[in-house]
Design a protein around this motif. Structure first.
Motif, PDB file in Angstrom:
ATOM      1  N   PHE A  39       3.968   2.802  22.254  1.00  0.00           N
ATOM      2  CA  PHE A  39       2.654   2.787  21.614  1.00  0.00           C
ATOM      3  C   PHE A  39       2.392   4.066  20.831  1.00  0.00           C
ATOM      4  CE2 PHE A  39       0.036  -0.943  22.409  1.00  0.00           C
ATOM      5  CZ  PHE A  39       0.913  -1.687  23.175  1.00  0.00           C
ATOM      6  N   ILE A  40       2.910   5.190  21.333  1.00  0.00           N
ATOM      7  CA  ILE A  40       2.751   6.421  20.546  1.00  0.00           C
ATOM      8  C   ILE A  40       3.526   6.268  19.236  1.00  0.00           C
ATOM      9  CG2 ILE A  40       3.306   8.873  20.453  1.00  0.00           C
ATOM     10  CD1 ILE A  40       2.725   9.052  23.373  1.00  0.00           C
ATOM     11  N   ALA A  41       4.717   5.692  19.333  1.00  0.00           N
ATOM     12  CA  ALA A  41       5.513   5.486  18.124  1.00  0.00           C
ATOM     13  C   ALA A  41       4.774   4.579  17.152  1.00  0.00           C
ATOM     14  CB  ALA A  41       6.865   4.897  18.496  1.00  0.00           C
ATOM     15  N   LEU A  42       4.149   3.514  17.699  1.00  0.00           N
ATOM     16  CA  LEU A  42       3.396   2.598  16.833  1.00  0.00           C
ATOM     17  C   LEU A  42       2.276   3.338  16.113  1.00  0.00           C
ATOM     18  CD1 LEU A  42       3.005  -0.677  18.922  1.00  0.00           C
ATOM     19  CD2 LEU A  42       4.302  -0.317  16.826  1.00  0.00           C
ATOM     20  N   ALA A  43       1.562   4.187  16.884  1.00  0.00           N
ATOM     21  CA  ALA A  43       0.465   4.935  16.263  1.00  0.00           C
ATOM     22  C   ALA A  43       1.008   5.845  15.177  1.00  0.00           C
ATOM     23  CB  ALA A  43      -0.277   5.746  17.327  1.00  0.00           C
ATOM     24  N   ALA A  44       2.172   6.445  15.442  1.00  0.00           N
ATOM     25  CA  ALA A  44       2.749   7.357  14.447  1.00  0.00           C
ATOM     26  C   ALA A  44       3.123   6.599  13.180  1.00  0.00           C
ATOM     27  CB  ALA A  44       3.960   8.068  15.029  1.00  0.00           C
ATOM     28  N   VAL A  45       3.715   5.423  13.365  1.00  0.00           N
ATOM     29  CA  VAL A  45       4.095   4.627  12.198  1.00  0.00           C
ATOM     30  C   VAL A  45       2.848   4.221  11.412  1.00  0.00           C
ATOM     31  CG1 VAL A  45       5.051   2.419  11.467  1.00  0.00           C
ATOM     32  CG2 VAL A  45       6.228   3.778  13.193  1.00  0.00           C
ATOM     33  N   ALA A  46       1.831   3.757  12.155  1.00  0.00           N
ATOM     34  CA  ALA A  46       0.588   3.367  11.491  1.00  0.00           C
ATOM     35  C   ALA A  46       0.006   4.535  10.720  1.00  0.00           C
ATOM     36  CB  ALA A  46      -0.421   2.869  12.531  1.00  0.00           C
ATOM     37  N   ASN A  47       0.091   5.718  11.319  1.00  0.00           N
ATOM     38  CA  ASN A  47      -0.445   6.900  10.667  1.00  0.00           C
ATOM     39  C   ASN A  47       0.316   7.203   9.378  1.00  0.00           C
ATOM     40  OD1 ASN A  47      -2.192   9.174  10.626  1.00  0.00           O
ATOM     41  ND2 ASN A  47      -0.413  10.417  11.118  1.00  0.00           N
ATOM     42  N   MET A  48       1.640   7.000   9.436  1.00  0.00           N
ATOM     43  CA  MET A  48       2.433   7.253   8.234  1.00  0.00           C
ATOM     44  C   MET A  48       2.064   6.273   7.133  1.00  0.00           C
ATOM     45  SD  MET A  48       6.086   8.268   9.799  1.00  0.00           S
ATOM     46  CE  MET A  48       7.044   7.566   8.501  1.00  0.00           C
ATOM     47  N   LEU A  49       1.831   5.017   7.547  1.00  0.00           N
ATOM     48  CA  LEU A  49       1.435   4.019   6.547  1.00  0.00           C
ATOM     49  C   LEU A  49       0.080   4.388   5.947  1.00  0.00           C
ATOM     50  CD1 LEU A  49       2.611   0.726   8.249  1.00  0.00           C
ATOM     51  CD2 LEU A  49       3.698   2.014   6.411  1.00  0.00           C
ATOM     52  N   THR A  50      -0.823   4.892   6.808  1.00  0.00           N
ATOM     53  CA  THR A  50      -2.131   5.299   6.288  1.00  0.00           C
ATOM     54  C   THR A  50      -1.978   6.414   5.268  1.00  0.00           C
ATOM     55  OG1 THR A  50      -2.697   5.122   8.601  1.00  0.00           O
ATOM     56  CG2 THR A  50      -4.469   5.639   7.097  1.00  0.00           C
ATOM     57  N   GLY A  51      -0.950   7.234   5.467  1.00  0.00           N
ATOM     58  CA  GLY A  51      -0.732   8.366   4.570  1.00  0.00           C
ATOM     59  C   GLY A  51      -0.637   7.952   3.114  1.00  0.00           C
ATOM     60  N   ARG A  52      -0.294   6.691   2.861  1.00  0.00           N
ATOM     61  CA  ARG A  52      -0.198   6.231   1.468  1.00  0.00           C
ATOM     62  C   ARG A  52      -1.535   6.299   0.762  1.00  0.00           C
ATOM     63  NH1 ARG A  52       2.146   0.518   0.782  1.00  0.00           N
ATOM     64  NH2 ARG A  52       0.193   0.203   1.869  1.00  0.00           N
ATOM     65  N   TYR A  53      -2.599   6.171   1.544  1.00  0.00           N
ATOM     66  CA  TYR A  53      -3.928   6.204   0.924  1.00  0.00           C
ATOM     67  C   TYR A  53      -4.433   7.617   0.718  1.00  0.00           C
ATOM     68  CZ  TYR A  53      -3.950   1.295   2.118  1.00  0.00           C
ATOM     69  OH  TYR A  53      -3.633  -0.015   2.216  1.00  0.00           O
ATOM     70  N   PHE A  54      -3.654   8.568   1.201  1.00  0.00           N
ATOM     71  CA  PHE A  54      -4.102   9.949   1.148  1.00  0.00           C
ATOM     72  C   PHE A  54      -3.949  10.491  -0.262  1.00  0.00           C
ATOM     73  CE2 PHE A  54      -4.013  14.460   1.755  1.00  0.00           C
ATOM     74  CZ  PHE A  54      -4.877  14.683   2.801  1.00  0.00           C
ATOM     75  N   LYS A  55      -5.071  10.782  -0.901  1.00  0.00           N
ATOM     76  CA  LYS A  55      -5.027  11.366  -2.235  1.00  0.00           C
ATOM     77  C   LYS A  55      -5.972  12.551  -2.258  1.00  0.00           C
ATOM     78  CE  LYS A  55      -4.137   7.048  -4.614  1.00  0.00           C
ATOM     79  NZ  LYS A  55      -4.928   5.848  -4.838  1.00  0.00           N
ATOM     80  N   PRO A  56      -5.627  13.567  -3.031  1.00  0.00           N
ATOM     81  CA  PRO A  56      -6.487  14.752  -3.048  1.00  0.00           C
ATOM     82  C   PRO A  56      -7.934  14.426  -3.379  1.00  0.00           C
ATOM     83  CG  PRO A  56      -4.434  15.217  -4.164  1.00  0.00           C
ATOM     84  CD  PRO A  56      -4.406  13.762  -3.815  1.00  0.00           C
ATOM     85  N   GLU A  57      -8.150  13.440  -4.272  1.00  0.00           N
ATOM     86  CA  GLU A  57      -9.549  13.178  -4.640  1.00  0.00           C
ATOM     87  C   GLU A  57     -10.293  12.444  -3.531  1.00  0.00           C
ATOM     88  OE1 GLU A  57      -6.947  12.055  -6.278  1.00  0.00           O
ATOM     89  OE2 GLU A  57      -7.106   9.933  -6.834  1.00  0.00           O
TER      90      GLU A  57
END
Lengths: 176, 643, 302
Positions: B556-574
């Motif tokens: 489950f920690i791994a799942l959360a980490a993967v999900a977090n990485m996927l969320t990273g795609r939405y990360f934009k400076p603006e």
């Protein structure tokens, strides 16, 4: 599905209002009007909000704050300006520090006129803003609201020097 | 082979320590310490690999011929006399009295053992799984700390007060300490045990007093006083064992008959060494020393000696009420030290109390005295050694950088020391979150304490308070913001490598924790308790450890980490916003916590964690808990006499 | 229908071993959301309002997913995911009948993840909220562990920590743990962030902390936390239902009674300080729990 319209959360920002409009806005949440039956929650935090409810005549000091709060509300978002002060400055319009309407700082989607407006008017304004909220989500271009014309002071009159009338000076009590 | 390795394990650190002392310059000293540390690690590994399964016994007599008893007696007297000389030099009547008592006890013991002709059976040293585990912990972690000290001391000596001793003597004591500690965990003859026990006391005295300031001299004296008291208790215990039960070996005390009175005195000695309540003051004072010393005292050496002794003694006394009292004392220390840590904002003090607390947990587990609890205690000992070493090293580095050891000042460390902070985060997380070993240990400790409600209550209260002080510190140092740039710090190689190795060790034990438990500690515990029936419930828990739970947690920690990485795609400076400061943010501020206050001046938004220092006042709690702890100790002695 | 869990879970496992946990994981947030909706409706009615629709929590979450994701940094998003992941894991472990103490620890870590997320941002409100959340944990965690100990002592010899052992009990837990039910209820009130203990992130508007621990989460990330909260609500009342594990319907009745009681408590009490909370919890409910445990030991169950 119109998910945004089903759960609009409002954050209320007071930029030097006389508290009349604020109390009317709070009245909307009381059992008599119960805005929450439309899913509206009164949230203290711009980051959770969909609707920015503004009261008061913005001045030079808090324009920056208003802008900052607006930026912190995530898109799609609408601004509902309550009371005459938000459109022109209202009875404060002549003060040295008043900008004359919050639309000088942030785009406004709905003006609710009145000093203060009745809760029914505020609720009506909120409902109108929901349509704009959904339109924004759908990516449609939404024009900023026009100011209520009947409270708008002609510029010439605003610039004219204010001459105190005898009756007015009596009303100001003790100035002379 | 084994016997010579054993001698080398004791003498090699001392020899390289002497080399470091004699070294003319910093460079050659670094070489001596590094080679010595690596040699000690290598020796301990060879020792662990080549050791025979089961127990083996080694007598110095077989190696060196006759006269080893006189050697032991001589060393014992010598150390006691050195303590007496120090006592005279630092003008402490109490320590002098204790040293004289020790001399008297040593002579009396010699007299008794001479009268007991023919010579008592038994070997001087014992090699078994417990000893091997301990030697590995001491040698490997201790050596890493010594290497770290190379980088640390360069900075420290440059800023040290004029009264500080030279680094030559410092490294001699630091490295030699490891040899003494190795001897301590291998000794079976009580006399050799006492020699090494007192030698570690002297080492810690020298290290704590290193800076030579008024405060450090005072605290060094306190450490010497309390540990000499423990030493005297131990000698008295061994004398009673000899005169009463006719044994002079640890194995004799646990095996031959139930020598309860010596057990109580040895336990008292162990409590002083492990800084259990009410003897905790010396360990708290010890933090005036340079950080590598604290790291060494708290993780691999010194305090672990006491815990080791209890672990060594426990299996021989299953079902005895004295063991219950020991467990109670440990559990009480666990909860009380955790309560004391809550009110502290001094990082080193928090670490010190957490050490006392964790040692209390280990002692409680050893005192509960079932295979499950025993295995838990061993695992706790290992984890605690690694984590505490890491945390002290990180705090030392942070302190040198930011010039403060206050937890509330550590909100900036992520910007200034990202690597060290990351390691510290790993260390702290391992103290309270899954999947790290500490949590599994606490889980097993509670499950094994279930038969004794009072101990259980202390464990429960202690766990809640432990969470309190770790969570707020962890939260403070992990503060980050997007806008500020992180620059990797430039640290000496020795410091960085020590941090990386220990940090890696923590992560590795987190992943390997359960296999380690199943392969190493569980069989060890079962083997230790051979002949004693193990209840079915405990066996099932032993089996169930590491079943599905841990794998699922990892997943489950791994799942959360993967999900977090996927969320990273939405990360934009603006899409980055400032935190909510009622709209008054200073928009240009990279660290994002300033707002415009009075007269539009920038001001810092600042909150501290809760310390509740009106409730958890150190002086007040210490007073109460000390009395209670004394009461528990008296109960222990009363039980001995009552039995 | 299935009046006890064992038959139901056995029935599901007969079809597929992962079926029962899967059903639980899918059903839990729905049940939780429904309970929250009922909660809001009843609260509104108590206050003389009409109140939002029952499904309002679901609309809220859907709305949040439609919002733009805003960030402060990358780290605190990870903690939101961890919070959700561990809440789901608790449900999975419960459904699989694993060790309850481990379940409790995982549950505690879910909350710690939320705390750490709140502390990883430089926001004073969020930090104060986190500090208070820690205090809440200190207040209720001992009671929950004592509850687990009570469950252990209630299982027949050889005792067991496994949740599956609770389902196999032949008499309800309530008979052996009568005092632990009110103690657990007090812990639930804290966990639900209800008055008088809603100190760290109150659900009601205009609390002094704006929104405490969740203040900096917005849009989809707040939705994650809301969903995790649905799971938590489910878990809390599922465990309350375990007090009568021999008959599911009576157990559900107890859970529902507890649910209505906490709504009443919420509406009838003011918010109190953190210190008061700790003092109350350690003096009242914890004492009840301890008495119950001592009584069990006294009955020779130790």
């Amino acid at each position: 599905m119109k998910v945004l319209a089903k759960s609009p959360w409002a954050v209320h920002f007071n930029c030097n209002s006389c508290n009349g409009c604020d109390i009317e806005f709070l009245a909307c949440l009381t059992p008599l009007y119960d805005l929450e039956r439309f899913g509206v929650l009164h949230i203290g935090n711009p980051k959770h909000a969909d609707i920015l409810v503004v009261t008061g005549s913005v001045n030079h000091r808090n324009a920056r704050v208003l802008e900052n709060v607006y930026i912190q509300v995530p898109d799609p978002k609408v601004v509902v300006a309550i009371g005459v002060c938000t459109s022109t400055g209202g009875i404060f319009a002549d003060c040295y520090n008043i900008l004359g309407g919050i639309d000088k700082v942030i785009p406004v989607d709905v003006f609710v006129p009145g000093c203060p407006p009745r809760p029914e008017a505020i609720i009506d304004g909120m409902v109108q803003s929901l349509a704009k909220l959904e339109a924004k989500r759908a990516g449609k271009k939404v024009e900023p609201a026009r100011k209520p014309t009947f409270t708008f002071r002609p510029p010439a009159e605003a610039e004219a020097p204010v001459t105190p009338s005898p009756a007015g000076s009596a009303g100001r009590g003790g100035k002379e | 082979m084994g016997e010579w390795l054993l001698i080398l394990l004791i003498l090699v650190p001392v020899a390289f320590g002497l080399l470091a002392w004699a070294a003319p310059g910093d460079r050659s000293r670094s070489w001596a310490v590094t080679v010595g540390a690596l040699a000690t690690i290598a020796l301990s590994l060879v020792f662990a690999v080549t050791a025979k399964t089961g127990e083996s016994w080694i007598s110095l007599k077989d190696l060196l011929g006759g006269g080893t008893e006189w050697l032991a007696f001589g060393l014992e007297l010598l150390i006691a006399i050195v303590v007496a000389v120090i006592a005279v030099r630092i003008r402490s009547r109490l320590i002098l009295a204790l040293a004289l008592v020790q001399i008297g006890l040593a002579v009396a013991e010699e007299w008794f053992s001479l009268r007991a002709a023919p010579a008592l059976p038994g070997a001087d040293f014992r090699i078994d799984s417990l000893a091997i585990v301990m030697v590995s912990i001491v040698s490997i972690i201790g050596s890493i700390i010594a290497i770290y000290a190379l980088g640390y001391m360069k900075h420290h000596q440059a800023h040290a007060p004029a009264t500080a001793q030279g680094s030559g003597r410092f490294f001699f004591v630091l490295v030699g300490f490891l040899g003494m500690m190795n001897g301590l965990v291998l000794a079976d003859n009580l006399r050799w045990l006492i020699i090494f026990w007192e030698a570690t006391t002297l080492c810690s005295f020298a290290l704590i007093g290193h800076d030579g300031t008024l405060e450090s001299r005072k605290n060094a004296r306190l450490a010497l006083l309390i540990n000499s008291f423990g030493g005297a208790a131990m000698m008295l215990g061994s004398l009673l064992a000899l005169s009463g039960a006719g044994v002079e070996h640890l194995s004799g005390i646990t095996a031959a008959n139930r020598a309860l009175i010596p057990l109580a005195f040895l336990a008292l000695a162990a409590f002083t060494k492990s800084a259990q309540l009410p003897f905790q003051s010396w360990l708290l004072g010890a933090m005036v020393a340079p950080t590598p010393v604290s790291a060494l005292l708290h993780s691999a050496t010194m305090v672990k000696a006491g815990v080791y002794l209890i672990l060594r003694l426990a299996p021989g006394f299953t079902g005895s009420r004295v063991m219950f009292a020991i467990a109670l004392a440990g559990a009480f220390s666990f909860a009380a030290a955790a309560a004391l840590a809550v009110g502290q904002s001094n990082a080193k003090k928090v670490l010190a109390y957490s050490t006392i607390s964790n040692l209390g947990l280990i002692i409680a587990c050893a005192g509960i005295n079932t295979p499950l609890a025993y295995a838990t205690a061993m695992m706790l000992l290992l984890f605690h050694a690694i984590v505490k070493a890491l945390l002290f090293l990180c705090v030392g580095t942070i302190e040198q950088k930011i010039g403060s050891r206050d937890i509330e000042d550590m909100g900036v460390v992520m910007f200034e020391l990202p690597v060290t902070t990351l390691m510290a985060l790993v260390g702290m997380a391992s103290m309270l979150t899954p999947p790290f070993g500490m949590l599994v240990c606490k889980w097993m400790a509670i499950e094994s304490a279930i038969a004794s409600p009072l101990i259980l209550l202390f464990l429960i209260l202690g766990s809640a308070l432990t969470l309190f002080f770790w969570a707020k510190w962890l939260g403070r140092i992990q503060t980050v913001s997007y806008h500020a740039t992180l620059t990797r710090e430039k640290l000496p190689l020795s410091i960085l490598s020590a941090e990386y190795i220990l940090g890696g060790g923590v992560v590795l034990t987190a992943i390997m924790g359960i296999p380690l438990f199943q392969i190493l500690f569980a069989p060890l515990a079962v083997q230790t308790y051979q002949g004693i029936g193990i209840p079915a419930e405990q066996l099932s828990i032993l089996d169930s450890v590491g079943g599905l739970d841990i794998c699922l947690i990892m997943l489950f920690i791994a799942l959360a980490a993967v999900a977090n990485m996927l969320t990273g795609r939405y990360f934009k400076p603006e899409r980055v916003r400032l935190p909510f400061l009622s709209g008054e943010n200073v928009v240009t501020d990279a660290r994002t916590f300033r707002f415009r206050g009075l007269k539009d001046e920038p001001d810092e938004a600042w909150t501290t964690a809760l310390y509740l220092d009106t409730v958890f006042t150190e002086a007040k709690i210490t007073q109460w808990t000390n009395w209670l702890a004394i009461l528990v100790l008296l109960t222990m002695f009363a039980l001995v006499v009552g039995v | 229908m299935w009046s006890d869990w064992e038959t139901f879970s056995a029935f599901c496992s007969g079809i597929c071993p992962a079926l029962f946990p899967a059903i639980m994981v899918l059903a839990a947030p729905l049940v939780g959301a429904l309970l929250m909706g009922i909660d809001r409706k009843i609260t509104a009615r108590i206050q003389g309002r009409i109140g939002p629709p029952i499904l309002q929590p679901v609309y809220d979450v859907l709305k949040l997913f439609a919002k733009e994701p805003l960030f402060l940094n990358r780290l605190y998003i990870f903690y939101a995911w961890l919070y959700l992941a561990f809440m789901i894991l608790v449900v999975v472990l419960l459904a699989m009948g694993q060790d309850i103490l481990m379940v409790l620890f995982v549950h505690a870590f879910a909350t710690i993840a939320l705390i750490l997320g709140a502390m990883s941002v430089r926001s004073p409100y969020s930090r104060i909220g986190a500090s208070r959340k820690i205090m809440q944990m200190v207040a209720y965690e001992p009671i929950l562990i004592l509850f687990v100990v009570g469950i252990y002592l209630s299982t027949p010899h050889p005792h067991s920590f496994l949740a599956s052992a609770v389902m196999k009990l032949n008499q309800p837990l309530l008979f052996t743990l009568p005092l632990l039910l009110p103690a657990y209820f007090a812990a639930v009130v804290i966990k639900m962030e209800k008055s008088p203990f809603d100190v760290s992130s109150g659900h009601h508007a205009h609390q002094e902390l704006v929104r405490g621990v969740t203040i900096e989460y917005s849009g989809p990330f707040l939705a994650l936390i809301e969903i995790a909260h649905f799971y938590e609500v489910f878990i809390l009342f599922f465990i309350m239902a375990m007090f009568w594990s021999t008959n599911l319907w009576i157990g559900a009745g107890i859970a529902l009674a507890g649910f209505f009681a906490q709504i009443l408590v919420d509406n009838a009490s003011p918010r109190l300080t953190t210190f008061w909370m700790i003092r109350f919890m350690w003096a009242g409910p914890m004492l009840l729990a301890l008495c119950n445990i001592v009584w069990l030991y006294g009955m020779g169950r130790g």
